[in-house]
Write an enzyme that holds these catalytic residues in place. Structure first.
Site, mmCIF file in Angstrom:
data_model
loop_
_atom_site.group_PDB
_atom_site.id
_atom_site.type_symbol
_atom_site.label_atom_id
_atom_site.label_comp_id
_atom_site.label_asym_id
_atom_site.label_seq_id
_atom_site.Cartn_x
_atom_site.Cartn_y
_atom_site.Cartn_z
ATOM 1 N N TYR A 142 18.755 25.406 -13.487
ATOM 2 C CA TYR A 142 19.025 25.799 -14.873
ATOM 3 C C TYR A 142 18.348 27.119 -15.219
ATOM 4 O O TYR A 142 18.832 27.874 -16.048
ATOM 5 C CB TYR A 142 18.499 24.739 -15.851
ATOM 6 C CG TYR A 142 19.460 23.624 -16.168
ATOM 7 C CD1 TYR A 142 20.001 22.826 -15.168
ATOM 8 C CD2 TYR A 142 19.815 23.346 -17.490
ATOM 9 C CE1 TYR A 142 20.864 21.798 -15.465
ATOM 10 C CE2 TYR A 142 20.678 22.314 -17.799
ATOM 11 C CZ TYR A 142 21.196 21.541 -16.784
ATOM 12 O OH TYR A 142 22.052 20.514 -17.088
ATOM 13 N N LYS A 189 17.881 15.526 -2.809
ATOM 14 C CA LYS A 189 18.882 15.780 -1.767
ATOM 15 C C LYS A 189 18.123 16.413 -0.603
ATOM 16 O O LYS A 189 18.400 17.549 -0.178
ATOM 17 C CB LYS A 189 19.987 16.688 -2.351
ATOM 18 C CG LYS A 189 21.185 16.887 -1.453
ATOM 19 C CD LYS A 189 22.082 15.667 -1.346
ATOM 20 C CE LYS A 189 23.164 15.906 -0.308
ATOM 21 N NZ LYS A 189 23.938 14.685 0.006
ATOM 22 N N ASP A 221 23.451 11.484 -4.066
ATOM 23 C CA ASP A 221 24.815 10.925 -3.965
ATOM 24 C C ASP A 221 24.750 9.408 -3.875
ATOM 25 O O ASP A 221 25.508 8.697 -4.544
ATOM 26 C CB ASP A 221 25.585 11.542 -2.777
ATOM 27 C CG ASP A 221 24.780 11.606 -1.479
ATOM 28 O OD1 ASP A 221 23.573 11.295 -1.492
ATOM 29 O OD2 ASP A 221 25.373 11.961 -0.433
ATOM 30 N N ASP A 245 20.340 15.532 -15.284
ATOM 31 C CA ASP A 245 21.400 15.722 -16.281
ATOM 32 C C ASP A 245 22.601 14.850 -15.915
ATOM 33 O O ASP A 245 23.152 14.135 -16.754
ATOM 34 C CB ASP A 245 21.801 17.205 -16.299
ATOM 35 C CG ASP A 245 22.918 17.473 -17.286
ATOM 36 O OD1 ASP A 245 22.823 16.964 -18.422
ATOM 37 O OD2 ASP A 245 23.887 18.165 -16.918
ATOM 38 N N ASP A 249 23.919 10.874 -17.757
ATOM 39 C CA ASP A 249 25.230 10.597 -18.384
ATOM 40 C C ASP A 249 25.872 9.394 -17.700
ATOM 41 O O ASP A 249 26.471 8.540 -18.341
ATOM 42 C CB ASP A 249 26.173 11.804 -18.254
ATOM 43 C CG ASP A 249 26.091 12.733 -19.462
ATOM 44 O OD1 ASP A 249 25.004 12.784 -20.080
ATOM 45 O OD2 ASP A 249 27.102 13.398 -19.788
HETATM 46 C C1 IPM Z 1 21.631 17.481 -21.928
HETATM 47 C C2 IPM Z 1 22.741 18.457 -22.131
HETATM 48 C C3 IPM Z 1 22.201 19.872 -21.944
HETATM 49 C C4 IPM Z 1 21.695 19.978 -20.519
HETATM 50 C C5 IPM Z 1 23.222 20.981 -22.241
HETATM 51 C C6 IPM Z 1 23.776 20.881 -23.640
HETATM 52 C C7 IPM Z 1 22.657 22.348 -21.997
HETATM 53 O O1 IPM Z 1 23.800 18.175 -21.282
HETATM 54 O O2 IPM Z 1 20.628 17.568 -22.661
HETATM 55 O O3 IPM Z 1 21.755 16.618 -21.059
HETATM 56 O O4 IPM Z 1 22.473 20.212 -19.585
HETATM 57 O O5 IPM Z 1 20.494 19.822 -20.338
HETATM 58 MG MG MG Z 2 23.576 16.383 -20.169
#
Ligand code: IPM
Ligand code: MG
Length: 372
Positions: A142, A189, A221, A245, A249
């Site tokens: 990042y 990884k 993975d 990240d 999700d």
């Molecule tokens: C998160 C989001 C952020 C990230 C984005 C909005 C930059 O997806 O906080 O998980 O990738 O960190």
């Molecule tokens: Mg995110």
């Protein structure tokens, strides 16, 4: 306790949900005799529109003089679809994380018994799931050097980590296992990436000072597969920025909705609390966004200041709202409750509720007290 809290509602549904979290915090302040002072500031696409900068100096100043930051959401489709945009809303969030030194993002993932049927995953797979992701937040790909060739045909993003960056988050993650199940899984990884091999070496060394903690390793993975195959095997997962990240999700599917997941970003000084969901621009201002992730982020804020009973009161009120079906349409497509009504119910419950309380659904409809 007196707390100054910076509010950064941001874009999309951010303002819709932050208002609800503030209602809950206000209810806690009233119920427990605390004073919370809120100050709002701009961030993200809305800040670009108004000032040209996704993180105006003034916003950073408001955050720095506060005790904590409550963040909403960031992002706007007009930037997502424009690869040439020089300024992007997300840069505001990344700069904020970096400027406040928020190197650890804590994301709890839990299967709520009342919502177990809502998850697209099978009940017997997800029941009993309760793990926390420790995601490194201010390093890695990042923040490494970004390049694009002059003709725009070749691009690169550098992924870099130092020992020190790994050590500081690793200590937090090891310590966190001690109030849980004493198990830490490093997701990396290491079969391919040099940075991952560094993570493995540093974390293994640190692990020697935590002999009571069981440490294991998973390639990312495989981890992605294990999280939906057998999520209850995890206790604390430690991982770098980008992997964290992605798998957080993925983990949100276990809870039944990404609208439930809260997070805390901590580091050197001021901490920030934010839902993990995005700005969901299609739902902006429509009173349908799920405020629970934002409300639970407020609970994490209270926990951070050792206000444990207060945090539990919010969590309990949220559980009651789920149990009684006072939920937004993402959790029940036939629900007639919107963002506001759910927020009101939770705040009201914090102020008045007892376990035996009956919910008067008619009153919720009218926006009056939910308690009989
Ligand atoms: C998160 C989001 C952020 C990230 C984005 C909005 C930059 O997806 O906080 O998980 O990738 O960190
Ligand atoms: Mg995110």
């Amino acid at each position: 306790m007196k707390l100054n809290i910076a509010l950064l509602p941001g874009d999309g549904i951010g303002p819709d949900v932050v208002v609800q979290a503030v209602k809950s915090l206000q209810a806690v302040a009233d119920a427990f005799g605390h004073t919370f002072h809120f100050e709002e500031a701009l961030v993200g696409a809305i800040a670009i529109d108004k000032t040209g900068d996704p993180l105006p100096e003034e916003t950073l100043a408001v955050c720095k003089k506060s005790d904590a930051v409550l963040f909403g959401a960031i992002g706007d489709p007009k930037y997502d679809n424009d690869p040439k945009a020089k300024v992007r809303p997300e840069q505001g969030l990344l700069k904020l994380r970096k400027s406040l030194g928020l190197f650890t993002n804590i994301r709890p993932i839990k299967a709520y018994p009342t919502l177990i049927e809502k998850s697209p995953l099978k009940k017997d797979i997800i029941s009993g799931t309760d793990f926390t992701i420790y995601r490194e937040l201010t390093g890695g790909i990042y923040f490494g050097e970004k390049k694009i060739s002059e003709d725009g045909t070749i691009a690169s993003d550098l992924c870099e980590y130092s020992e020190a960056e790994i050590e500081r988050i690793a200590h937090l993650a090891f310590k966190a296992t001690r109030s849980r199940k004493n198990k830490l899984t490093l997701v990396d990884k290491a079969n391919v990436l040099e940075t991952s091999r560094l993570w493995r070496r540093v974390v293994t060394t640190i692990g020697k000072s935590y002999p009571d903690v069981e440490l294991d390793f998973l390639f990312v993975d495989n981890a992605a597969m294990q999280i939906i195959l057998n999520p209850s095997q995890f206790d604390v997962i430690l991982t770098e920025n980008m992997f964290g990240d992605i798998i957080s999700d993925e983990g949100s599917v276990i809870g039944g909705s990404i609208g439930l997941l809260a997070s805390a970003s901590v580091g050197s000084d001021i901490a920030m609390f934010e839902p993990i969901h995005g700005s969901y621009p299609q739902a902006k201002g429509k009173d349908i966004a799920n405020p629970v992730a934002s409300i639970l982020s407020a609970a994490m804020l209270l926990e951070h200041f050792n206000l444990k009973e207060e945090a539990e009161t919010i969590q309990y009120a949220v559980e009651k709202s789920l149990e009684k079906g006072v939920v937004t349409p993402d959790l029940d497509k036939n629900s007639t409750y919107g963002t506001n009504k759910v927020g009101d119910f939770i705040a009201d419950f914090i102020l008045h509720a007892e376990d035996t309380t009956q919910v008067n659904k008619e009153n919720i409809e009218f926006g009056q007290s939910t308690i009989i």
